[in-house]
Design a protein around this motif. Structure first.
Motif, PDB file in Angstrom:
ATOM      1  N   LEU A  87      38.808  43.452  41.320  1.00  0.00           N
ATOM      2  CA  LEU A  87      38.890  42.003  41.167  1.00  0.00           C
ATOM      3  C   LEU A  87      39.297  41.342  42.482  1.00  0.00           C
ATOM      4  O   LEU A  87      38.690  40.360  42.910  1.00  0.00           O
ATOM      5  N   HIS A  88      40.292  41.905  43.140  1.00  0.00           N
ATOM      6  CA  HIS A  88      40.720  41.381  44.443  1.00  0.00           C
ATOM      7  C   HIS A  88      39.582  41.487  45.453  1.00  0.00           C
ATOM      8  O   HIS A  88      39.320  40.556  46.218  1.00  0.00           O
ATOM      9  N   GLU A  89      38.913  42.612  45.433  1.00  0.00           N
ATOM     10  CA  GLU A  89      37.792  42.832  46.346  1.00  0.00           C
ATOM     11  C   GLU A  89      36.688  41.783  46.136  1.00  0.00           C
ATOM     12  O   GLU A  89      36.171  41.215  47.101  1.00  0.00           O
ATOM     13  N   LEU A 101      50.392  42.277  38.616  1.00  0.00           N
ATOM     14  CA  LEU A 101      49.747  41.374  39.570  1.00  0.00           C
ATOM     15  C   LEU A 101      49.687  41.986  40.968  1.00  0.00           C
ATOM     16  O   LEU A 101      48.712  41.780  41.696  1.00  0.00           O
ATOM     17  N   ASP A 102      50.722  42.740  41.330  1.00  0.00           N
ATOM     18  CA  ASP A 102      50.676  43.454  42.615  1.00  0.00           C
ATOM     19  C   ASP A 102      49.489  44.413  42.644  1.00  0.00           C
ATOM     20  O   ASP A 102      48.802  44.534  43.655  1.00  0.00           O
ATOM     21  N   ALA A 103      49.248  45.093  41.520  1.00  0.00           N
ATOM     22  CA  ALA A 103      48.105  46.014  41.449  1.00  0.00           C
ATOM     23  C   ALA A 103      46.787  45.252  41.547  1.00  0.00           C
ATOM     24  O   ALA A 103      45.856  45.700  42.221  1.00  0.00           O
ATOM     25  N   VAL A 104      46.708  44.098  40.898  1.00  0.00           N
ATOM     26  CA  VAL A 104      45.490  43.281  40.939  1.00  0.00           C
ATOM     27  C   VAL A 104      45.209  42.801  42.361  1.00  0.00           C
ATOM     28  O   VAL A 104      44.060  42.705  42.779  1.00  0.00           O
ATOM     29  N   LEU A 105      46.262  42.531  43.111  1.00  0.00           N
ATOM     30  CA  LEU A 105      46.106  42.066  44.492  1.00  0.00           C
ATOM     31  C   LEU A 105      46.025  43.210  45.498  1.00  0.00           C
ATOM     32  O   LEU A 105      45.861  42.971  46.689  1.00  0.00           O
ATOM     33  N   GLY A 106      46.138  44.433  45.024  1.00  0.00           N
ATOM     34  CA  GLY A 106      46.159  45.601  45.907  1.00  0.00           C
ATOM     35  C   GLY A 106      44.793  46.001  46.436  1.00  0.00           C
ATOM     36  O   GLY A 106      43.752  45.471  46.041  1.00  0.00           O
ATOM     37  N   ASN A 107      44.825  46.980  47.327  1.00  0.00           N
ATOM     38  CA  ASN A 107      43.607  47.476  47.967  1.00  0.00           C
ATOM     39  C   ASN A 107      42.693  48.234  47.010  1.00  0.00           C
ATOM     40  O   ASN A 107      41.504  48.365  47.276  1.00  0.00           O
ATOM     41  N   ASP A 108      43.245  48.740  45.912  1.00  0.00           N
ATOM     42  CA  ASP A 108      42.451  49.503  44.950  1.00  0.00           C
ATOM     43  C   ASP A 108      42.088  48.666  43.731  1.00  0.00           C
ATOM     44  O   ASP A 108      42.052  49.164  42.615  1.00  0.00           O
ATOM     45  N   SER A 109      41.816  47.378  43.948  1.00  0.00           N
ATOM     46  CA  SER A 109      41.490  46.467  42.865  1.00  0.00           C
ATOM     47  C   SER A 109      40.118  45.840  43.088  1.00  0.00           C
ATOM     48  O   SER A 109      39.893  45.153  44.092  1.00  0.00           O
ATOM     49  N   ASP A 156      39.560  48.478  37.747  1.00  0.00           N
ATOM     50  CA  ASP A 156      38.312  47.803  37.423  1.00  0.00           C
ATOM     51  C   ASP A 156      38.547  46.287  37.306  1.00  0.00           C
ATOM     52  O   ASP A 156      39.623  45.847  36.907  1.00  0.00           O
ATOM     53  N   SER A 157      37.538  45.502  37.629  1.00  0.00           N
ATOM     54  CA  SER A 157      37.691  44.043  37.598  1.00  0.00           C
ATOM     55  C   SER A 157      38.017  43.525  36.199  1.00  0.00           C
ATOM     56  O   SER A 157      38.814  42.587  36.056  1.00  0.00           O
ATOM     57  N   ASP A 158      37.426  44.116  35.175  1.00  0.00           N
ATOM     58  CA  ASP A 158      37.719  43.673  33.812  1.00  0.00           C
ATOM     59  C   ASP A 158      39.183  43.922  33.459  1.00  0.00           C
ATOM     60  O   ASP A 158      39.844  43.065  32.869  1.00  0.00           O
ATOM     61  N   GLU A 159      39.689  45.080  33.823  1.00  0.00           N
ATOM     62  CA  GLU A 159      41.092  45.404  33.558  1.00  0.00           C
ATOM     63  C   GLU A 159      42.022  44.503  34.357  1.00  0.00           C
ATOM     64  O   GLU A 159      43.074  44.076  33.873  1.00  0.00           O
ATOM     65  N   GLY A 160      41.631  44.202  35.578  1.00  0.00           N
ATOM     66  CA  GLY A 160      42.421  43.287  36.402  1.00  0.00           C
ATOM     67  C   GLY A 160      42.448  41.886  35.816  1.00  0.00           C
ATOM     68  O   GLY A 160      43.498  41.226  35.789  1.00  0.00           O
ATOM     69  N   ALA A 161      41.316  41.418  35.323  1.00  0.00           N
ATOM     70  CA  ALA A 161      41.241  40.077  34.724  1.00  0.00           C
ATOM     71  C   ALA A 161      42.115  39.992  33.474  1.00  0.00           C
ATOM     72  O   ALA A 161      42.781  38.974  33.240  1.00  0.00           O
ATOM     73  N   VAL A 162      42.144  41.052  32.694  1.00  0.00           N
ATOM     74  CA  VAL A 162      42.993  41.092  31.502  1.00  0.00           C
ATOM     75  C   VAL A 162      44.464  41.079  31.906  1.00  0.00           C
ATOM     76  O   VAL A 162      45.285  40.375  31.294  1.00  0.00           O
ATOM     77  N   ALA A 163      44.824  41.815  32.948  1.00  0.00           N
ATOM     78  CA  ALA A 163      46.210  41.824  33.420  1.00  0.00           C
ATOM     79  C   ALA A 163      46.629  40.435  33.899  1.00  0.00           C
ATOM     80  O   ALA A 163      47.758  39.998  33.636  1.00  0.00           O
ATOM     81  N   VAL A 164      45.750  39.744  34.592  1.00  0.00           N
ATOM     82  CA  VAL A 164      46.057  38.386  35.049  1.00  0.00           C
ATOM     83  C   VAL A 164      46.289  37.467  33.851  1.00  0.00           C
ATOM     84  O   VAL A 164      47.247  36.688  33.826  1.00  0.00           O
ATOM     85  N   ALA A 165      45.429  37.552  32.847  1.00  0.00           N
ATOM     86  CA  ALA A 165      45.588  36.715  31.654  1.00  0.00           C
ATOM     87  C   ALA A 165      46.905  37.032  30.945  1.00  0.00           C
ATOM     88  O   ALA A 165      47.631  36.116  30.534  1.00  0.00           O
ATOM     89  N   ILE A 174      47.289  33.428  41.738  1.00  0.00           N
ATOM     90  CA  ILE A 174      47.991  34.669  41.383  1.00  0.00           C
ATOM     91  C   ILE A 174      49.370  34.678  42.038  1.00  0.00           C
ATOM     92  O   ILE A 174      50.359  35.064  41.411  1.00  0.00           O
ATOM     93  N   ALA A 175      49.444  34.243  43.275  1.00  0.00           N
ATOM     94  CA  ALA A 175      50.736  34.173  43.973  1.00  0.00           C
ATOM     95  C   ALA A 175      51.691  33.233  43.245  1.00  0.00           C
ATOM     96  O   ALA A 175      52.894  33.521  43.132  1.00  0.00           O
TER      97      ALA A 175
END
Length: 136
Positions: free
Chosen positions: A107-109, A97-105, A48-57, A123-124
């Motif tokens: 946030l990346h989408e 971060l790999d998960a956030v940038l992955g196809n099943d993210s 989920d985008s919210d979970e991805g945003a938290v992981a990035v932070a 992110i890179a």
């Protein structure tokens, strides 16, 4: 998700995460960061985008303590002092971060659909700093 800009804390979810870190006693702050990273790194389904945003932070907080890392100076980051994070959080942050940038993210989408490549470049950069630092 309320997004204001491309920064690692420039969205509602990351700002809320910062508040949660601040609300946690100092001794438990690393666990809050670890949990956010592990959730994303170990996601077996769509992130989920919210979970991805938290992981990035969370990854930005870890990267800030690495050689070459940038301090978190935004008003939306944690205001309370953070402990020195264990070095083994660094590879966990890279996996998150790999998960956030992955196809099943989501946030990346969402960022990909926006056409703005600046977010992915940020992110890179986090990944570079984390991967270059000793993992313990």
């Amino acid at each position: 998700m309320g997004t204001w800009d491309i920064g690692h804390f420039d969205n509602d979810s990351a700002a809320d995460f910062s508040g949660a870190v601040d609300d946690t006693p100092r001794a438990g702050r690393e666990a809050v960061v670890r949990e956010a990273l592990a959730f994303a790194a170990e996601a077996s389904e769509y992130l989920d985008s919210d979970e991805g945003a938290v992981a990035v932070a969370a990854a930005a907080l870890v990267a800030a303590q690495c050689p070459g890392g940038e301090a978190v100076t935004t008003a939306y980051g944690p205001k309370e002092p953070l402990p020195d994070f264990a070095p083994e959080l660094r590879p966990l942050a890279v996996r998150a971060l790999d998960a956030v940038l992955g196809n099943d993210s989501e946030l990346h989408e969402l960022w990909d659909e926006s056409g703005d490549k600046t977010w992915a470049a940020g992110i890179a950069r986090l990944k570079e700093v984390l991967a270059a630092a000793p993992a313990g």
